[in-house]
Design a protein around this motif. Structure first.
Motif, mmCIF file in Angstrom:
data_model
loop_
_atom_site.group_PDB
_atom_site.id
_atom_site.type_symbol
_atom_site.label_atom_id
_atom_site.label_comp_id
_atom_site.label_asym_id
_atom_site.label_seq_id
_atom_site.Cartn_x
_atom_site.Cartn_y
_atom_site.Cartn_z
ATOM 1 N N VAL A 107 0.779 -1.246 0.113
ATOM 2 C CA VAL A 107 0.085 0.045 0.150
ATOM 3 C C VAL A 107 0.979 1.373 -0.095
ATOM 4 O O VAL A 107 1.531 1.599 0.953
ATOM 5 N N ARG A 108 0.849 2.045 -1.185
ATOM 6 C CA ARG A 108 1.768 3.098 -1.175
ATOM 7 C C ARG A 108 0.899 4.183 -1.480
ATOM 8 O O ARG A 108 1.582 5.725 -1.743
ATOM 9 N N ILE A 113 -4.984 2.648 0.273
ATOM 10 C CA ILE A 113 -5.526 2.164 1.585
ATOM 11 C C ILE A 113 -7.169 2.089 1.669
ATOM 12 O O ILE A 113 -7.592 1.260 2.502
ATOM 13 N N VAL A 114 -7.715 2.672 0.799
ATOM 14 C CA VAL A 114 -9.153 3.009 0.874
ATOM 15 C C VAL A 114 -9.463 1.395 0.285
ATOM 16 O O VAL A 114 -10.573 0.512 0.971
ATOM 17 N N ALA A 115 -9.041 0.804 -0.619
ATOM 18 C CA ALA A 115 -9.174 -0.605 -1.221
ATOM 19 C C ALA A 115 -8.885 -1.680 0.019
ATOM 20 O O ALA A 115 -9.505 -2.642 0.178
ATOM 21 N N LEU A 116 -7.813 -1.571 0.676
ATOM 22 C CA LEU A 116 -7.549 -2.329 1.625
ATOM 23 C C LEU A 116 -8.458 -2.340 2.618
ATOM 24 O O LEU A 116 -8.888 -3.245 3.466
ATOM 25 N N GLY A 117 -8.904 -1.285 3.317
ATOM 26 C CA GLY A 117 -10.023 -1.070 4.250
ATOM 27 C C GLY A 117 -11.286 -1.460 3.826
ATOM 28 O O GLY A 117 -11.987 -2.276 4.703
ATOM 29 N N LEU A 230 -4.025 -9.336 -1.626
ATOM 30 C CA LEU A 230 -5.316 -8.414 -1.503
ATOM 31 C C LEU A 230 -6.336 -9.126 -1.966
ATOM 32 O O LEU A 230 -7.502 -9.329 -1.242
ATOM 33 N N MET A 231 -6.025 -9.776 -3.193
ATOM 34 C CA MET A 231 -7.220 -10.555 -4.045
ATOM 35 C C MET A 231 -7.587 -11.629 -3.066
ATOM 36 O O MET A 231 -8.626 -12.333 -3.085
ATOM 37 N N VAL A 268 -10.897 -1.564 -6.681
ATOM 38 C CA VAL A 268 -10.151 0.087 -6.347
ATOM 39 C C VAL A 268 -8.611 -0.263 -6.410
ATOM 40 O O VAL A 268 -7.876 0.733 -6.878
ATOM 41 N N HIS A 269 -8.097 -1.583 -5.886
ATOM 42 C CA HIS A 269 -6.591 -1.573 -5.767
ATOM 43 C C HIS A 269 -6.105 -1.478 -7.065
ATOM 44 O O HIS A 269 -6.485 -1.994 -8.065
#
Length: 279
Positions: A107-108, A113-117, A230-231, A268-269
């Protein structure tokens, strides 16, 4: 004909849950350790015949293959010992925790960050983690979670080196079959006199250790590690959809919301396929 990288992951995700469903039904006949053993041995046999390992074993990084095999053996045993004592949703939620850390390493940007959240929130809604079941089950669940994270790191590294690919996976599975022998050998003996259990165990091996791990290698060779990690949050969503289609289990509104959050997070990621230097 080439397929997009995410399609291989979807194939892995679908069989990631079909296999355990069959395995749970076998526990009364064989036992968790026995099922884990049969799963790995049958998968290893398929790989040996399919990839003709006696012709392709040279030129591989033996250390990576041995570590990969040890992780596969320990992870599968821990997973089955956990789902024998805890609800599958609880084990799946715990399994995702260290994967969040792997995804966070990539996450950079604010967008990621929104995607991970969103993905984490969706997993939480879907699994509804509850502290219930046997304490020993949580020990195995957390062990499985840690090993799953190690698996992603090792398998992803192997997929991009001369130790990886389907042939590398095949050799790692053969190594795993040796590591699991003293662990699952005793419980697997009853299956030798039970043709139904034996055939079902072989089916578990193919659906749990051949198809999904092959798909993993194809996906990992094309996706960055953080993107792949993430997937993994799609797994609970795929489980919900599979339950609806196969078992006709209609999801509750909260589960639908969870699926939506997970899918939105992955969409989003900003994953970059084949980007050099992505961890």
């Amino acid at each position: 004909m080439s397929f997009p990288p995410w399609s291989y992951f979807v194939g892995s995700a679908v069989f990631h849950y079909l296999g355990p469903s069959f395995a749970v039904l076998l526990f009364p006949r064989v036992g968790p350790l026995g099922v884990a053993g049969i799963r790995i041995w049958s998968a290893a046999a398929v790989f040996v015949v399919w990839r003709r390992l006696w012709r392709t074993s040279r030129g591989r990084n033996r250390r990576t293959v041995l570590v990969w095999g040890a992780v596969l053996a320990a992870m599968n045993v821990s997973f089955y010992m956990a789902i024998a004592r805890l609800p599958l949703a609880t084990v799946a939620a715990i399994e995702f925790l260290p994967v969040i850390l792997l995804a966070a390493l990539g996450v950079r940007t604010g967008r990621n960050i929104v995607a991970l959240g969103a993905a984490v929130g969706g997993v939480y809604v879907l699994t509804e983690v509850r502290i219930e079941g046997e304490p020993l089950g949580f020990v195995f669940a957390f062990a499985n979670a840690a090993l799953f994270a190690v698996y992603i790191v090792v398998a992803h590294k192997a997929a991009r080196s001369d130790a990886g690919g389907i042939d590398g996976l095949a050799m790692a599975m053969v190594a795993a079959s040796v590591f699991v022998l003293p662990i699952g050998g005793v419980q697997a003996v009853p299956a030798l006199a039970d043709p139904v259990a034996l055939v079902a165990g072989i089916g578990v091996g193919i659906s749990s250790s051949v198809i999904p791990y092959v798909c993993d290698q194809l996906a990992m060779a094309r996706l960055g590690r953080a993107t792949y990690a993430l997937m993994v949050s799609l797994l609970p969503a795929v489980a919900t959809v599979t339950g609806l289609v196969v078992l006709r289990q209609v999801p509750a509104p909260a589960e639908i919301a969870g699926v939506g959050l997970v899918v939105a997070g992955v969409a989003v990621h900003r994953g970059e396929v084949e980007k050099r230097g992505e961890r």
